[in-house]
Design a protein around this motif. Structure first.
Motif, PDB file in Angstrom:
ATOM      1  N   GLN A  38       0.835  -1.204   0.000  1.00  0.00           N
ATOM      2  CA  GLN A  38       0.000   0.000   0.000  1.00  0.00           C
ATOM      3  C   GLN A  38       0.875   1.262   0.000  1.00  0.00           C
ATOM      4  O   GLN A  38       0.619   2.200  -0.765  1.00  0.00           O
ATOM      5  CB  GLN A  38      -0.889  -0.028   1.250  1.00  0.00           C
ATOM      6  CG  GLN A  38      -1.963   1.046   1.290  1.00  0.00           C
ATOM      7  CD  GLN A  38      -2.910   0.823   2.469  1.00  0.00           C
ATOM      8  OE1 GLN A  38      -2.478   0.376   3.538  1.00  0.00           O
ATOM      9  NE2 GLN A  38      -4.173   1.125   2.283  1.00  0.00           N
ATOM     10  N   GLN A  41       2.609   1.733  -3.420  1.00  0.00           N
ATOM     11  CA  GLN A  41       1.670   2.272  -4.418  1.00  0.00           C
ATOM     12  C   GLN A  41       1.453   3.773  -4.199  1.00  0.00           C
ATOM     13  O   GLN A  41       1.453   4.563  -5.149  1.00  0.00           O
ATOM     14  CB  GLN A  41       0.349   1.510  -4.323  1.00  0.00           C
ATOM     15  CG  GLN A  41      -0.742   2.020  -5.255  1.00  0.00           C
ATOM     16  CD  GLN A  41      -0.341   1.957  -6.716  1.00  0.00           C
ATOM     17  OE1 GLN A  41       0.428   1.082  -7.117  1.00  0.00           O
ATOM     18  NE2 GLN A  41      -0.816   2.913  -7.513  1.00  0.00           N
ATOM     19  N   ARG A  42       1.299   4.145  -2.939  1.00  0.00           N
ATOM     20  CA  ARG A  42       1.102   5.567  -2.603  1.00  0.00           C
ATOM     21  C   ARG A  42       2.333   6.389  -3.014  1.00  0.00           C
ATOM     22  O   ARG A  42       2.206   7.503  -3.523  1.00  0.00           O
ATOM     23  CB  ARG A  42       0.831   5.691  -1.103  1.00  0.00           C
ATOM     24  CG  ARG A  42       0.794   7.100  -0.565  1.00  0.00           C
ATOM     25  CD  ARG A  42      -0.394   7.887  -1.048  1.00  0.00           C
ATOM     26  NE  ARG A  42      -0.380   9.255  -0.503  1.00  0.00           N
ATOM     27  CZ  ARG A  42      -0.937  10.292  -1.109  1.00  0.00           C
ATOM     28  NH1 ARG A  42      -1.573  10.146  -2.271  1.00  0.00           N
ATOM     29  NH2 ARG A  42      -0.888  11.483  -0.564  1.00  0.00           N
ATOM     30  N   GLU A  45       2.260   7.072  -6.691  1.00  0.00           N
ATOM     31  CA  GLU A  45       1.270   8.120  -6.993  1.00  0.00           C
ATOM     32  C   GLU A  45       1.819   9.506  -6.660  1.00  0.00           C
ATOM     33  O   GLU A  45       1.664  10.450  -7.432  1.00  0.00           O
ATOM     34  CB  GLU A  45      -0.019   7.886  -6.190  1.00  0.00           C
ATOM     35  CG  GLU A  45      -0.811   6.676  -6.654  1.00  0.00           C
ATOM     36  CD  GLU A  45      -1.898   6.258  -5.647  1.00  0.00           C
ATOM     37  OE1 GLU A  45      -2.443   5.170  -5.827  1.00  0.00           O
ATOM     38  OE2 GLU A  45      -2.144   7.024  -4.682  1.00  0.00           O
ATOM     39  N   GLU A  86       5.666  13.731   2.891  1.00  0.00           N
ATOM     40  CA  GLU A  86       5.073  12.399   3.096  1.00  0.00           C
ATOM     41  C   GLU A  86       6.058  11.304   2.673  1.00  0.00           C
ATOM     42  O   GLU A  86       6.158  10.259   3.318  1.00  0.00           O
ATOM     43  CB  GLU A  86       3.763  12.279   2.321  1.00  0.00           C
ATOM     44  CG  GLU A  86       3.045  10.967   2.601  1.00  0.00           C
ATOM     45  CD  GLU A  86       1.710  10.838   1.865  1.00  0.00           C
ATOM     46  OE1 GLU A  86       1.129  11.882   1.468  1.00  0.00           O
ATOM     47  OE2 GLU A  86       1.253   9.704   1.665  1.00  0.00           O
ATOM     48  N   THR A  90       7.528   8.358   5.101  1.00  0.00           N
ATOM     49  CA  THR A  90       7.389   6.945   4.722  1.00  0.00           C
ATOM     50  C   THR A  90       8.760   6.285   4.632  1.00  0.00           C
ATOM     51  O   THR A  90       8.949   5.137   5.033  1.00  0.00           O
ATOM     52  CB  THR A  90       6.641   6.823   3.379  1.00  0.00           C
ATOM     53  OG1 THR A  90       5.352   7.438   3.521  1.00  0.00           O
ATOM     54  CG2 THR A  90       6.471   5.372   2.961  1.00  0.00           C
TER      55      THR A  90
END
Lengths: 119, 119
Positions: A38, A41-42, A45, A86, A90
């Motif tokens: 997840q 994938q983020r 994007e 972000e 991460t």
């Protein structure tokens, strides 16, 4: 025949960030695979929204060794992506929880060619 | 904890050859997987004998998309490897029989860093 997985890139020069990593495991099972997928994938994007992002190619084998190469117009775009808030958060989480080992190399692509089998 | 899969490289600068590929399939099964694995292993052995070879990292997912990055001291070493006769013959065979699509990018690594979790 398939373009799946391949980045569509302009003619060189441009930059590549080569990220090689081994996922951490517990008793032979890769840790937190759903959470990782997840987040990955983020990150794709988010990267795609960054100025200077050209594309990304990524693959990982069943043993947890993976290579992701992201492509950028120039070094400034890479630095800006590194500082994206972000992404930075991460990345810090990933360093602690997802990887046993990683290596990152920043390289200037000087020439490129390819071949696709006609359908 | 594991170094498995990672190339042990000197400090930059050096060169990277980024080879992205999708293996050809028939009815959803990757073609000639045993023959390919044998040839891939032989190519790594041959490359390791070439002047200027620094290391290689390689991975492929279950769908047949793979990335192999080989590392070299300089462009001349890459050109010499490209001309190595057995490598050239295997490459020609592979273009016809093993890959639906490949892309090759030659890049100069300018900076690098990594992290390994202590054992």
């Amino acid at each position: 025949m398939s373009d799946s997985g391949f980045a569509r890139l302009p003619a060189p020069p441009y930059y590549a960030v080569i990220f090689s990593s081994r996922r951490s495991t517990t008793d032979g099972v890769i840790d937190d695979d759903a959470g990782y997928a997840q987040a990955a994938q983020r990150m794709v994007e988010l990267a795609a929204q960054q100025p200077g992002f050209l594309g990304v190619e990524s693959t990982r084998d069943a043993d947890g060794f993976g290579i992701t190469v992201s492509y950028w117009t120039d070094e400034a775009a890479i630095v800006a992506w590194k500082r994206q808030a972000e992404h930075a958060a991460t990345r810090a989480y990933g360093r602690e929880h997802w990887y046993d080992h990683y290596e990152l190399r920043v390289a200037k692509v000087e020439r490129a060619y390819g071949k696709k089998t006609p359908a």
